[in-house]
Design an enzyme around this catalytic site. Structure first.
Site, short mmCIF file in Angstrom:
data_model
loop_
_atom_site.label_atom_id
_atom_site.label_comp_id
_atom_site.label_asym_id
_atom_site.label_seq_id
_atom_site.Cartn_x
_atom_site.Cartn_y
_atom_site.Cartn_z
CD GLU A 17 -40.00 -8.70 -19.00
OE1 GLU A 17 -38.96 -9.25 -19.42
OE2 GLU A 17 -40.87 -9.28 -18.35
CG ASP A 76 -37.58 -9.76 -15.90
OD1 ASP A 76 -36.61 -8.98 -15.78
OD2 ASP A 76 -38.71 -9.55 -15.43
CG ASP A 136 -39.42 -14.19 -15.87
OD1 ASP A 136 -39.42 -13.74 -17.04
OD2 ASP A 136 -39.93 -13.57 -14.91
CG ASP A 190 -44.52 -13.41 -17.74
OD1 ASP A 190 -45.11 -14.28 -18.40
OD2 ASP A 190 -45.02 -12.78 -16.80
#
Ligand code: 0RA
Length: 681
Positions: free
Chosen positions: A443, A518, A520, A522
């Site tokens: 990503e 990641d 998180d 997103d």
């Protein structure tokens, strides 16, 4: 749906290992008999000793009761997960025979419980839940249990026997009498924690299989109860697989009032098919043989597809809905937006394929083809308006397929023009043997940059992905093939796209495909988008165990200049505890959240005396060396292998999370909020 990468076999087998004194003579070969061998090599019997193997024990016991139901003697099965973690399965069948076994000179009950494959010697029914991973026999469950207790009600008496690690603790005992006709078998077992990596039975996993079994056996009521939480479900579906199709399509819209249902029997082979069309673009066929999900398909599936294509084509032409001068329809066109359950009962099933879930019996193809062909034709003639809608939908699919073909051609041609044919932003590895190569789909460009610098360029390739890839759940193939990120994934992998015809696994350029996102919100969204893409369009990659999820650390804990990484909260706590105990001297390392500051690179740092904890927000915060040592180095990293534990549930998760309907998504997220850690894997 991810599971920890299998650990290497935890115990070494000693078959064939020469004794120290005797040298290498044939008589030094230690032959392990029966259940002892099961305990030494459990993976040979139940696949693995992870959570999957553990749940397999419960399935095995339930399958024995299902066999009794298939024989026509049992209509109620209940399973309970007990407070101590043991599992009880009870049925109202005839009860396992308890009389003296003629050759073994023991109670037949003891033979069934302690001799490998003994259960199969009793021919209870024409159809058996056996094959694939199933059907290893309840003695395997016994061998892999710390203890097991079986209670049989038969001929007015209650018989019991108990075992430890598969060995009887005494003979079969008569415990008393019972009133009425309530015969049956009740088995309670405690999975052996010295054998399994985990002995935590999950309600949701068992629930999925029991629900499936209840749809497939409409006369059987199946109850599941968790004594740890008091959760309970009762499954009894009078509508059988017709209701099953409705359940699968719960969050999809259909123009059909109810699924088409077809049933027939020939040469002892029973066929039941239910299907409907929905407004999605996915083909969703679940096929079963004797209640086993045949993931790899086989002759029954081929028979169905052949009949569907031929019958719809013939009807469409005759009714003048398909005009000859228009484009030719292919099999795929007749399966766009199709949700279907095929359930066959086959007397002597031959299972083939990598995971032994592909039906091989050639006679089944023509049986299914004939039954479906005849019945479907009748249905179409009796329901012309539905028939028209179906055929028109297939025509639209054909037009889109033609557009997709052009798009695909374009990718191919463009590749041929470029020098290497590979996407420009791919940092390829130098070795070309796929079995030794892996590709990271990363990503973001900045993490991609770190990964490119930190990797071992001999066997690790990096493909950075920009932003979010397209949500394939809401798009047809031609739109999907217009997406730049998806195009570069397809060309980097080199094996094409599609679930059967256009995907060629032998051309795959990497043995492992690792998603690195990641930690998180997103990141988890991007991961879900990627998983959806692989699930819908390159399912084989998941089915052959090649898709993985990287596990970057969540925390860095610096103690006296030494760096430690923690991958979750409990690991962080452990590390902190360890340094407190080991002391490294003094109270210095005592954990106190005393100061928080934000470092230059955005890391949030919590400082105590002599130590610092930082939480990584994204991959980009790690420098190349950190990324290598924590997440990419095969010697030290953990990667999760993505598996499809239950295809129906996987389909539901993707459809619910990524599909058109908002209401089911909201319900799903509300219901699953507490499991949110597992939601995207
Ligand atoms: C062998 C023979 C018979 C029943 C069973 C096994 C049996 C096994 C299990 C396992 C779980 N529940 C079960 N119920 C029955 C038939 C014996 C007869 O003819 O009565």
């Amino acid at each position: 749906m991810a599971e920890k990468k299998n650990k290497p076999a935890d115990k070494k087998a000693i078959i064939g290992k020469p004794g120290a004194k005797e040298g290498y003579g044939a008589d030094s070969i230690q032959v392990l008999k029966g259940l002892e061998h099961v305990r030494r090599r459990p993976a040979m019997y139940i696949g693995d000793v992870s959570s999957r193997g553990l749940h397999h024990l419960a399935y095995e016991v339930v399958d024995n009761s299902i066999d009794e139901a298939l024989a026509g003697y049992c209509d109620k099965i209940s399973l309970s997960i007990n407070k101590d973690g043991s599992i009880t399965v009870e049925d109202n069948g005839r009860g396992i025979p308890t009389g003296m076994h003629p050759t073994e000179k023991k109670s037949a009950l003891e033979v069934v419980m302690t001799v490998l494959n003994a259960g199969g010697k009793f021919d209870r029914s024409t159809y058996k839940v056996s094959g694939g991973l199933h059907g290893v026999g309840v003695s395997v469950v016994n061998a892999l249990s710390e203890w097991l207790k079986v209670e049989v009600r038969r001929e007015g008496k209650i018989f019991v026997q108990e075992y430890r690690a598969g060995d009887p603790t005494g003979p079969v005992k008569e415990k008393g009498k019972y009133e009425g006709k309530k015969s049956g078998t009740k088995t309670t077992f405690m999975p052996d924690k010295t054998i399994f990596n985990t002995v935590n039975i999950k309600y949701e996993i068992i629930e999925d299989r029991l629900r499936e079994l209840a749809y497939l056996n409409k006369d059987v009521t199946i109850i599941i109860k968790d004594e740890r939480t008091n959760k309970e479900d009762v499954f009894h579906f009078v509508g059988g697989i017709k209701e099953f199709v409705r359940y699968i399509d719960l969050s999809r819209k259909s123009f059909m009032k109810e699924p088409i249902f077809i049933k027939g029997e020939r040469d002892n082979t029973q066929v039941e098919v239910a299907f409907q069309y929905n407004e999605s673009y996915n083909e969703n066929i679940f096929s079963y043989v004797n209640d086993i999900n045949t993931h790899e398909g086989g002759t029954h599936l081929v028979g169905f597809k052949t009949a569907l294509t031929r019958t719809l084509n013939n009807y469409g032409s005759k009714a003048n809905i398909i005009k000859n001068d228009k484009i030719q329809l292919t099999g795929d066109d007749f399966r766009e937006g199709l949700t279907c359950v095929i359930s066959t009962k086959v007397p002597e099933p031959q299972f083939e394929g990598q995971t032994k879930t592909k039906l091989g019996n050639s006679e089944v193809k023509s049986i299914v083809e004939m039954i479906v062909g005849e019945e479907l034709q009748d249905y179409l003639e009796e329901n012309p308006s539905v028939a028209k809608k179906i055929i028109e939908k297939c025509l639209r699919a054909a037009e889109a397929r033609e557009a997709a073909r052009k798009a695909r051609e374009l990718i191919r041609r463009k590749n041929a023009l470029e020098f290497s044919g590979l996407p420009g932003k791919l940092a390829d590895c130098s070795i070309s043997d796929p079995d030794h190569c892996e590709i990271y789909l990363v990503e973001g460009d900045s993490a991609g940059g770190s990964a490119k610098q930190g990797r071992d360029r001999r066997f690790q390739a990096i493909l950075p992905l920009k932003g979010k890839i397209l949500n394939v759940e809401k798009a047809r193939l031609n739109k999907i093939l217009e997406n730049d990120e998806i195009k570069s994934i397809i060309t980097a992998l080199g094996a094409g796209i599609g679930n059967s015809d256009d995907f060629d696994e032998s051309k795959l350029r990497y043995g492992k495909i690792i998603l690195m996102c990641d930690a998180d919100v997103d990141g988890s969204h991007i991961r879900t988008l990627l998983l959806t893409f692989f699930y819908r369009h390159m399912k084989e990659i998941i089915e052959t165990g090649r898709l993985y999820i990287a596990q970057p650390p969540l925390y860095k804990i610096k103690v006296n200049k030494e760096e430690h990484y923690a991958y979750d909260e409990s690991e962080k706590d452990q590390i902190l505890k360890r340094f407190k105990i080991n002391g490294k001297g003094s109270k210095e390392t005592e954990v106190k959240v005393s100061e928080t500051e934000v470092a230059e690179n955005g890391e949030i740092i919590t400082k105590g005396k002599g130590f610092a904890i930082s939480r990584f927000k994204g991959l980009g915060e790690m420098n190349p060396e950190q990324l290598w040592s924590t997440t990419m180095n095969p010697e030290t990293r953990t990667i999760l292998r993505v598996s499809i534990e239950n295809a129906i549930t996987a389909d539901k998760v993707f459809e619910t999370l990524m599909g058109e309907e908002v209401e089911p998504r909201r319900n799903f997220i509300e219901k699953n909020a507490k499991y949110v850690k597992n939601l995207d894997i």
